[in-house]
Design a protein around this motif. Structure first.
Motif, short mmCIF file in Angstrom:
data_model
loop_
_atom_site.label_atom_id
_atom_site.label_comp_id
_atom_site.label_asym_id
_atom_site.label_seq_id
_atom_site.Cartn_x
_atom_site.Cartn_y
_atom_site.Cartn_z
N SER A 92 0.87 -1.17 0.00
CA SER A 92 0.00 0.00 0.00
C SER A 92 0.91 1.22 0.00
N HIS B 195 -3.23 3.95 -2.22
CA HIS B 195 -3.32 3.00 -3.33
C HIS B 195 -2.68 1.69 -2.90
N PHE C 38 -0.98 -2.11 -4.58
CA PHE C 38 -0.40 -2.64 -5.81
C PHE C 38 0.32 -3.94 -5.52
N ASP D 236 0.67 8.99 -10.62
CA ASP D 236 -0.25 8.28 -11.50
C ASP D 236 -0.03 6.77 -11.52
N GLY D 237 0.96 6.28 -10.78
CA GLY D 237 1.17 4.84 -10.68
C GLY D 237 2.63 4.48 -10.58
N SER E 42 -1.06 2.22 -14.32
CA SER E 42 -1.93 3.20 -13.68
C SER E 42 -2.53 2.54 -12.44
N TRP E 43 -2.87 3.34 -11.47
CA TRP E 43 -3.44 2.78 -10.24
C TRP E 43 -4.73 2.02 -10.52
N ASP E 44 -5.49 2.43 -11.54
CA ASP E 44 -6.77 1.78 -11.82
C ASP E 44 -6.61 0.36 -12.36
N LEU F 256 -4.20 -1.92 -11.51
CA LEU F 256 -3.19 -2.63 -10.75
C LEU F 256 -3.48 -4.12 -10.56
#
Length: 134
Positions: free
Chosen positions: A80, A88, A90, A112-113, A127-129, A131
């Motif tokens: 995290s 976020h 990952f 952005d990631g 990108s975080w979206d 992951l």
């Protein structure tokens, strides 16, 4: 008796190629804070076997750890990442996907990631979206 020894040897031959990485080399993961604006980053990474605790990374600071992949090649580290009010998660290392290509996994974390950095190649950014798809 010779039949069971033969069966054991054949089974060992079948399993050996898929576990060769698990019994040998150490894998090292490095996470570096590359957030803009001089912001600190809190990183908390863990696997099923190891909790690495919360790491406080100042700008451009890094945190690293090394491990050996487990026998079943199922080693998985997830992290995290928190700065200010942003959080976020990952999957930073997945042995099923990364074992053959990543013995030294160097990540930079941006707003952005995260990006996997490999010398001589283009950074592999996520990108975080997206992951969980990695």
């Amino acid at each position: 008796m010779s039949v069971s020894i033969r069966n054991f040897f054949l089974l060992w031959l079948l399993v050996q190629p898929s576990t060769s990485h698990a019994s040998g080399k150490k894998t090292t993961v490095i996470v570096t804070n590359k957030l803009q604006g001089g912001r600190d980053l809190l990183v908390h990474c863990e696997s099923a076997d190891d909790d690495l605790g919360v790491q406080h990374l100042h700008p451009n600071a890094s945190f690293s750890w090394s491990f050996r992949i487990n026998f079943f090649i199922s080693t998985l580290f997830h992290c995290s990442f928190q700065w200010e009010s942003v959080l976020h998660k990952f999957v930073i290392y997945n042995a099923r996907k990364d074992a053959d290509k990543c013995v030294l996994c160097s990540w930079i974390v941006k707003e952005d990631g995260p990006c996997l950095v490999s010398p001589g190649t283009k950074d592999d950014c996520y990108s975080w979206d997206s992951l969980e798809e990695r």
